[in-house]
Design a protein around this motif. Structure first.
Motif: not given
Length: 162
Positions: A145-153
């Protein structure tokens, strides 16, 4: 398509018949078929709930000659990799010729207010634990369940494939 072992097996056999090579994340950059544009499948499973179901799938895949990577969580709310039973099943997955990766719960870090650098340290610690416990090399991490920090790299994973 109804998803069950029979339909899954048929799908994998169709891929093999079409010339797909099943490979591992650890082979990225080392497999000519990947570099030459060949038909390659990096099959992966995020294990959220049931380690025994993962083992059953690993056995099925092994029986038809397919390799895949199983991503296990250390902070699962449902299963415990520290238990003897689950530990043995992960060892069986590896013995069947599959690889394992880290299924990382970044939400735990968000709740604790960790920085991206601290999250990277947590990932490294969990990878080291998996490597030591299962005598296996970990090449990839999958975020649960990746969050914003993961999705924004913003969260960097170093040499680990994400």
């Amino acid at each position: 398509m109804i998803f069950n072992f029979r339909s899954y097996s048929k799908m994998l056999c169709n891929a093999l018949d079409e010339g797909y090579l099943f490979s591992f994340f650890s082979n990225l950059g080392n497999t000519p078929e990947l570099d030459d544009g060949g038909k390659v499948c990096l099959l992966r499973h995020d294990i959220d709930i049931d380690v025994s179901a993962a083992l059953a799938m690993a056995k099925l895949e092994h029986s038809i000659g397919v390799k895949s990577t199983y991503f296990f969580m250390l902070r699962s709310p449902v299963y415990n990799l520290f238990s003897r039973y689950n530990h043995q099943m992960v060892e069986e997955v590896l013995a069947l010729g599959h690889e394992i990766g880290l299924h990382y719960d970044q939400g735990f870090d968000v709740e604790r207010g960790l920085t991206p650098e601290e999250t990277k340290e947590q990932i490294d610690q969990e990878v080291l634990y998996l490597e030591q416990q299962f005598n296996a090399s970990i090449a990839a991490v999958s975020f649960h369940q990746p969050g914003k920090l993961v999705l924004d790299a913003t969260i960097k994973t170093g040499d680990l494939v994400n």
